[in-house]
Write an enzyme that holds these catalytic residues in place. Structure first.
Site, PDB file in Angstrom:
ATOM      1  N   SER A 123       0.812  -1.213   0.000  1.00 13.66           N
ATOM      2  CA  SER A 123       0.000   0.000   0.000  1.00 13.66           C
ATOM      3  C   SER A 123       0.848   1.267   0.000  1.00 13.66           C
ATOM      4  O   SER A 123       0.324   2.352  -0.222  1.00 13.66           O
ATOM      5  CB  SER A 123      -0.917   0.009   1.233  1.00 13.66           C
ATOM      6  N   HIS A 144      -2.423  -3.209  -6.017  1.00 20.34           N
ATOM      7  CA  HIS A 144      -2.858  -2.824  -4.671  1.00 20.34           C
ATOM      8  C   HIS A 144      -4.373  -2.921  -4.536  1.00 20.34           C
ATOM      9  O   HIS A 144      -5.117  -2.080  -5.043  1.00 20.34           O
ATOM     10  CB  HIS A 144      -2.376  -1.403  -4.363  1.00 20.34           C
ATOM     11  N   GLU A 156      -5.313  -0.419  -7.516  1.00 20.70           N
ATOM     12  CA  GLU A 156      -4.288   0.439  -8.104  1.00 20.70           C
ATOM     13  C   GLU A 156      -3.227  -0.461  -8.745  1.00 20.70           C
ATOM     14  O   GLU A 156      -2.708  -1.358  -8.083  1.00 20.70           O
ATOM     15  CB  GLU A 156      -3.640   1.314  -7.032  1.00 20.70           C
ATOM     16  N   ASN A 195      -3.831   6.316  -0.793  1.00 17.76           N
ATOM     17  CA  ASN A 195      -3.220   6.452   0.532  1.00 17.76           C
ATOM     18  C   ASN A 195      -2.417   7.734   0.669  1.00 17.76           C
ATOM     19  O   ASN A 195      -2.326   8.299   1.764  1.00 17.76           O
ATOM     20  CB  ASN A 195      -2.350   5.227   0.851  1.00 17.76           C
TER      21      ASN A 195
END
Length: 344
Positions: A123, A144, A156, A195
């Site tokens: 992540s 991800h 992702e 993130n």
């Protein structure tokens, strides 16, 4: 280059992310080998998958036959070679530790076929740094998934500097076959899209708390009820895990600068072992389910934190990580925002 059709997937790590990815893959028709280092971890993972599928049957979302077929496609093993030796795609979902992931990939890339695609579910860690541990970096990239993988639609896809275009296309197509929406991350930067923006926002909320300007209930209430977010930032940190947020921020601090260092309230909870829902206490105590009244947020303006979200989203675009439309789509799918930062 024509990619081999992906039929068999190996998932390394049977924890929360690993067993969820395995379940999604098996339901999508892939043969799945799940590998971990202890039989009790594998047994727990199978139990959780069976429980999840059973609930889907009870709610009418899945037939008994589909459940049995999916379970028949999931194979648990302690043997890394058995898991990856004939896999078309390996998805690594071990804990977010650079040295651990490198060790796993160093061994895995020696046992996998030369044409196997190698994907890490990191992540926040650098794809290029992880790629240094594999023997064929051109076959390596980030894939991800978001937690829980069984429900969250976003994946992702993050190529490294040496990743072949055919590998990227094959992984995007595989994510779509799993019922996911893949979004290409165009530059390997810490936190990628979601993130980078979300964890920065959570940290800035904790800085407000640290300065004593507002209470946690004020901020959480305003962001949930006024800004229409699923949860306020402190409830969300507790859900994600204080330790997860802390470790991502430490990566940000190292790679992006000291302004991303974890705020004192996050550090204090992390050092006290109060990691959120999973330990029963974080910003809130979960002995009883905490509730946040709507009126608690009357004095807090959500624009204070929306500015943080928009500012970080603009950096993501400026740094060439993703265009505005992809940032908006990723934040809605991966962070459950009611609107993307540029839409707002």
């Amino acid at each position: 280059m024509v990619e081999t059709e992906i039929k068999r997937i190996a998932v390394l790590g049977a924890g929360v992310m690993g067993h969820g990815i395995a379940q999604v893959a098996a339901l999508s028709g892939f043969e799945v080998w799940v590998r971990d280092i202890a039989q009790e971890i594998l047994d727990k993972a199978r139990e959780r998958i069976e429980g999840s599928l059973r609930r889907s049957v009870e709610r009418g979302r899945l037939t008994e036959d589909a459940m049995r077929e999916a379970l028949s496609r999931i194979h648990m093993t302690l043997d890394l070679k058995e898991a990856v030796g004939d896999a078309d795609l390996v998805i690594e979902a071990v804990p977010e530790n650079l040295d651990l992931k490198r060790r796993v990939w160093s061994e895995t890339s020696q046992l996998a076929r030369g044409d196997t695609i190698l994907a890490t579910n990191t992540s926040s860690l650098s794809i290029n740094e992880l790629a240094e541990a594999v023997s064929r970096p051109e076959r390596f990239l980030g894939m991800h998934f978001f937690n829980p993988p069984t429900r969250m639609k976003l994946v992702e896809v993050i190529p490294g500097e040496r990743t072949e275009q055919g590998v990227v296309e094959a992984v995007m197509e595989t994510a779509e076959r799993m019922g996911k929406t893949p979004i290409l991350v165009r530059k390997d930067r810490p936190g990628f899209i979601v993130n980078r923006i979300l964890i920065t926002y959570l940290n800035e909320a904790a800085k407000l708390l640290e300065r004593g300007e507002y209470g946690k209930e004020q901020i959480d209430s305003a962001m949930q009820y006024k800004a229409k977010m699923p949860l306020g930032p402190f409830m969300l940190i507790d859900l994600i895990g204080v330790d997860v947020v802390y470790h991502i921020l430490k990566v940000f601090e190292e790679k992006l600068g000291p302004e991303y260092a974890p705020a004192k309230p996050i550090v204090e909870l992390y050092e006290a072992g109060k990691l959120g829902r999973k330990t029963g206490e974080g910003f809130y105590n979960y002995a009883e389910r905490p509730t946040i009244p709507e009126e608690a947020g009357e004095a807090f303006d959500p624009e204070i934190l929306w500015r943080v979200i928009r500012g970080e989203a603009e950096k993501v675009v400026e740094e060439g990580i993703a265009p505005k439309e992809d940032v908006d789509k990723a934040m809605k799918l991966g962070a459950n925002l009611p609107k993307g930062p540029f839409e707002v």
